[in-house]
Design an enzyme around this catalytic site. Structure first.
Site, PDB file in Angstrom:
ATOM      1  N   ASP A  71      19.039 -81.421-131.980  1.00 44.69           N
ATOM      2  CA  ASP A  71      19.364 -82.158-130.768  1.00 44.69           C
ATOM      3  C   ASP A  71      19.666 -83.626-131.063  1.00 44.69           C
ATOM      4  O   ASP A  71      20.384 -84.282-130.332  1.00 44.69           O
ATOM      5  CB  ASP A  71      18.196 -82.078-129.769  1.00 44.69           C
ATOM      6  CG  ASP A  71      18.608 -82.582-128.404  1.00 44.69           C
ATOM      7  OD1 ASP A  71      19.315 -81.837-127.699  1.00 44.69           O
ATOM      8  OD2 ASP A  71      18.266 -83.728-128.063  1.00 44.69           O
TER       9      ASP A  71
ATOM     10  N   GLY B 280      20.940 -84.881-126.637  1.00 44.77           N
ATOM     11  CA  GLY B 280      22.022 -84.271-127.401  1.00 44.77           C
ATOM     12  C   GLY B 280      22.747 -83.173-126.659  1.00 44.77           C
ATOM     13  O   GLY B 280      23.966 -83.170-126.546  1.00 44.77           O
TER      14      GLY B 280
END
Ligand code: SF4
Ligand code: SF4
EC number: 1.3.7.7
Lengths: 419, 525
Positions: free
Chosen positions: B286, B421
């Site tokens: 992420d 993310g």
């Protein structure tokens, strides 16, 4: 004077200095700029008191004196000239520039009036430069406004028109409301000072009748009188009674018929009294202690005792102007203790001894008192909130009943401890 | 004379108040006019403290000046000692009292009290808050310990006890100091190291007298404690650590340094990657989106330096600006900036900082509350990493900055203002969907990039006007502008400037799509 006991006290104080007034004055006159000539302390004070971070570009700043400014006075004048020109280059929209004296600038005797005079000659037409002192060795808190207004008076144009001049900064909405009431009474020509634009100063003359909206305008009132204006004697427009007497005093001096006054004010009064009821219920019988700060202490105490039934333990006031406060003191319940000046430690001892339900105080003292289980109200809120006038009486009362309500909600029995 | 609209640091006596208020059984008599009492609200409101600072102000007035202010000072000193019965007395003056030269320190010393009196001389017209704090702490320690003999102490090994350290430097109105102290105490406990004295925060003068019982001083906040640590090393042979444990790497280095100074073996566990979640979170998929995020850093020296290291080494950001308002720390910040290929911004003027932020068009600002405001105006996300203190910087929850837990807190605090993310990824995929406006970003960048867009539109206009006047300048074609608008807003300003520079160099009169790509290739941007 009535039965109030007037005492004087001296010792360590806990009040703001006059620089603090800038915080509301700069909002009142957005075309003005307040340049404190002072130290890093002064800069830090206004930023801490004002929460300046919320303004992208505040309309006040400080020319901070440095080591070398202290050395040579002549240089300090030149330096100030340079700083002012820098500032004006960056802020060409400024129409009035107040040079505000501070303790350091006064102790080293920087002659701000001379600097202002020279700058006025040089910058003629672009900006008007004025000066006054907000120093902590000369002024407390709201006195700064007195100084700023006094500095504007020489610029007021002359007029022979009959008019009512409201003097002292009010919240715009409140001011509009008060003006509309005067209009309804038949007083059409009502102006205010300070104006909403520093360049739109009201005119003044022998036919100007002045109604003070704030109790801390001693010098301003005197200067206006010197200009021929008549100061109407009245209590201040806080609470139903104060505001009514205040409006009546003005109406009387304009020769308005009593029946007209009554027909316009009576409905407002009965509505306001009704709105007060729930607060009176909360406040009545509660003990109130006012520490000195804003100069509004006496009118507030008068309102909270006479109209809200609070029991006044002590009214502290930074200084007592007996002339301006006469009408207020006359209305106070007998045996009220008014203490002029301060010894903050002894005063706090008295607070603790009397265990009041509510204390009106400065920002520095509020949390320590709350931690002792005593509800507080910040004095500074009174100068920012729309509290003047008959219609505002219940809002004013609410400022005091809220901390009590909150305290009851959160601490039905216990007292707070904090580190 | 310096024109300020806002300042990062208060005057030096505010630094002294921070020390006095941090400590116990100490009282500070401050020769000052009444208005200077505003300082109390910094503690009672910003820190929400339930007690007043232990400060007696003399609150002299103009009418006192003609008379005997010295007598006034003495009266207040006597009253304060009688009332508060402190173990030691600090005596000093604020900027105005400095000018009238009453020398309250020597007055106090002549009054025959049997408690130590620390006289403070803090030049208000040349120094500022942190300096004042550092000097005050130093003077307290020096006054209380100056007669302490330098005799050779026994080491902890010789005395067959656990090693002991002092934690020096935490104060009130310091950034998350209260929690940092707890965190470091816990950390050291895990390695068998005891904390002897924490000062100034929570220490009494009697505690200061116990400082020599420690083997090592930990200099947690160099702004406040470095000069004291140096003095203690010179005069009492107590060595001190110089690494500030902010961030995973710095915490490791700190532990290694401390073990070394204490002559302890460095435990393997120091290097383990699961000490803090920051390490794994930062490695997790992420966090891919964090790669090369452009970050601008400004604050006090200690936190700015630490932030630069964490940003660069632990989060994989690209530091595009680094600076401090603390001139005392410039010596350390300059080389750190240089190592990142930057020139350090050392300034006291927040407008200059705002300009630098604009200039570098970062994707994240790490700064003080003032940079938070500047960033908000520019529509850039921001996390606060440094003093000056705001009531928001004194959270109710435990949130240290130092040690392993501090690194966790930092990861959250810095990353949350950004999009996460997955969020960014999805927006990238669906950006042509009508719901996604240009420059869409985290809710914390309030303008959603629009602020920048507008400024850019303004810039376009002025640019076009300029190009009419100075006819040597290249003009953007419609296609050029269109292509430019596809570039993320936070680098758009930079790309615009680069492209124009390139066009000027290359002698292009017009900038079209192709010029933009030529320039891009030229600068490998
Ligand atoms: S009042 Fe709050 S926002 Fe304003 S300067 Fe102080 S800490 Fe910052
Ligand atoms: S009391 Fe004096 S020195 Fe202090 S802030 Fe006010 S004007 Fe400045």
């Amino acid at each position: 004077m009535s039965g109030a006991t007037l005492l004087k006290e001296s010792g360590p104080k806990e009040v703001f200095c006059g620089l603090t007034s800038i915080v509301w004055l700069h909002r009142r006159m957005p075309d003005a700029f307040f340049l404190v000539v002072g130290s890093r302390t002064c800069a830090h004070l206004i930023q801490s008191a004002a929460g300046v971070m919320i303004f992208a570009e505040p309309r006040f700043g400080t020319a901070i004196l440095e080591e070398r400014d202290l050395a040579g006075l002549a240089d300090a004048h030149d330096e100030l000239n340079r700083v002012v020109k820098n500032l004006l280059a960056r802020r060409p929209e400024i129409k009035t520039l107040f040079l505000v004296g501070s303790c350091p600038s006064e102790v080293i005797k920087i002659d701000l009036s001379r600097v202002a005079e020279n700058l006025n000659i040089e910058l003629k037409g672009q900006v008007t430069v004025l000066n006054y002192s907000g120093s902590g060795i000369e002024t407390t808190f709201t006195q700064g406004e007195d100084g700023a207004l006094k500095a504007l008076i020489p610029l007021m144009p002359k007029s022979d028109q009959k008019k009512l001049l409201l003097v002292g900064t009010l919240a715009n909405a409140v001011e509009d409301r008060l003006i509309s009431i005067f209009n309804r009474l038949g007083i059409d020509n009502v102006e205010s000072f300070p104006p909403r634009q520093s360049t739109e100063l009201p005119s003044i003359g022998p036919e100007t009748k002045v109604l003070l909206t704030q109790p801390y305008l001693t010098d301003t009132a005197r200067e206006l009188k010197n200009k021929g204006a008549e100061i109407i004697e009245a209590p201040f427009p806080l609470g139903v009674t104060g505001s009514t007497l205040w409006i009546q005093a003005a109406a009387n001096s304009f020769g308005i018929d009593k029946s007209i006054i009554d027909s316009i004010l009576n409905p407002l009064i009965s509505r306001a009294k009704k709105a007060l009821e729930p607060h009176v219920e909360k406040l009545s019988g509660k003990k109130l202690f006012l520490l000195p700060e804003s100069q509004l202490e006496i009118p507030l105490a008068r309102f909270l005792s006479n109209e809200c039934g609070m029991e006044i333990v002590e009214i502290g006031t930074p200084y007592l102007n007996r002339d301006l406060m006469k009408a207020e003191i006359d209305l106070l319940p007998p045996d009220c203790r008014i203490v002029e000046g301060q010894h903050v430690e002894k005063q706090l001892d008295r607070v603790r001894d009397s265990s009041p339900d509510l204390v009106v105080c400065g920002m520095g003292l509020a949390n320590p008192l709350e931690a002792e289980g005593i509800s507080t109200k910040w004095s500074i809120e009174m100068v920012f909130s729309p509290i003047h006038g008959i219609d505002q009486a219940s809002d004013l009362a609410e400022l005091f009943s809220r901390p009590l309500r909150r305290h009851d909600i959160l601490n039905p029995t216990k007292t707070l401890t904090s580190n | 004379m310096e024109l300020t609209l806002w300042t990062y640091e208060g005057p030096p006596h505010i630094g002294a108040m921070r020390i006095a208020t941090s400590m116990k059984k100490l009282h500070y008599v401050l020769h000052a006019p009444q208005g200077d009492t505003y300082a109390d609200l910094l503690f009672t409101m910003i820190e929400r403290r339930g007690s007043r600072p232990p400060v007696t102000y003399t609150t002299f007035q103009a009418r006192d000046l003609g008379g005997d202010t010295a007598e006034l000072v003495k009266g207040h000193i006597k009253e304060a000692v009688d009332r508060f019965n402190p173990e030691a007395l600090l005596v000093g003056e604020s900027c105005t009292a400095e000018l009238i030269q009453d020398q309250p320190g020597s007055l106090a010393k002549g009054m025959g009290f049997d408690i130590p009196i620390v006289s403070l001389e803090l030049p208000a017209y040349s120094k500022k808050e942190n300096w004042g704090g550092s000097e005050t702490f130093y003077q307290i320690v020096r006054t209380l310990l100056k007669d302490h003999s330098k005799e050779l102490k026994q080491t902890w090994q010789e005395e067959k006890r656990r090693p002991r350290v002092n934690l020096l430097g935490p104060t009130l109105l310091g950034f998350r100091c209260r929690d940092d102290v707890l965190e470091i105490q816990k950390l050291l406990g895990q390695y068998g190291i005891d904390v002897n004295v924490v000062a100034p925060l929570g220490a009494s003068p009697a505690d200061i007298l116990r400082i020599p019982n420690a083997d090592v001083n930990v200099c947690l906040y160099p702004e406040i404690a470095e000069s004291t640590c140096i003095w203690l090393e010179r005069n009492l042979n107590i060595p001190f650590t110089t690494t500030v444990p902010l961030g995973v790497g710095a915490t490791q280095d700190f532990l290694k340094e401390l073990h070394k100074v204490l002559e302890m073996e460095i435990p393997q566990s120091v290097n383990e990657s699961n000490n803090s979640k920051l390490t794994w979170y930062s490695n997790s998929v992420d966090s891919n989106y964090l790669t090369g995020k452009r970050v601008f850093i400004f604050g006090d020296g200690t936190h700015a330096l630490a932030a630069a290291r964490i940003a660069n080494e632990e989060l994989g950001f690209k530091v595009v600006g680094l600076g401090t308002y603390s001139r005392e720390m410039a010596r350390k910040v300059r080389p750190a900036a240089k190592a990142l290929g930057l020139e350090a911004l050392i300034t006291n003027d927040y407008l200059e900082v705002e300009d630098a932020i604009k200039e570098t068009s970062p994707e994240l600002v790490l700064g003080t509350q003032m940079e938070r405001h500047s960033a908000k105006r520019l529509g850039i996300p921001c996390a606060v990493i440094s003093t000056p203190m705001h009531v928001q910087d004194v959270p109710a929850r435990y949130s240290p900055q130092m040690g392993w837990e501090g690194a966790n807190v930092i990861f959250d605090d810095w990353v949350h203002p950004l999009m996460m993310g997955l969020e960014e990824h999805l927006i990238g995929m669906f950006k042509h969907d009508f719901e996604f406006v240009d420059g869409h970003q985290s809710h914390l960048g309030h303008l959603g990039g629009k602020g920048n867009q507008n400024t850019n539109k303004e810039a376009i206009k002025t640019n076009l006007q300029d190009s009419v006047i100075t006819d040597g300048d290249p003009i953007w074609t419609h296609e050029g502008e269109k292509e430019l608008s596809k570039i993320p807003f936070f680098v758009r300003g930079k790309v615009r400037r680069n492209t124009e520079n390139y066009a000027r160099q290359a002698g292009c009169r017009e900038i079209n799509e192709e010029t933009l790509y030529d320039a891009k290739a030229h600068y490998k941007a």
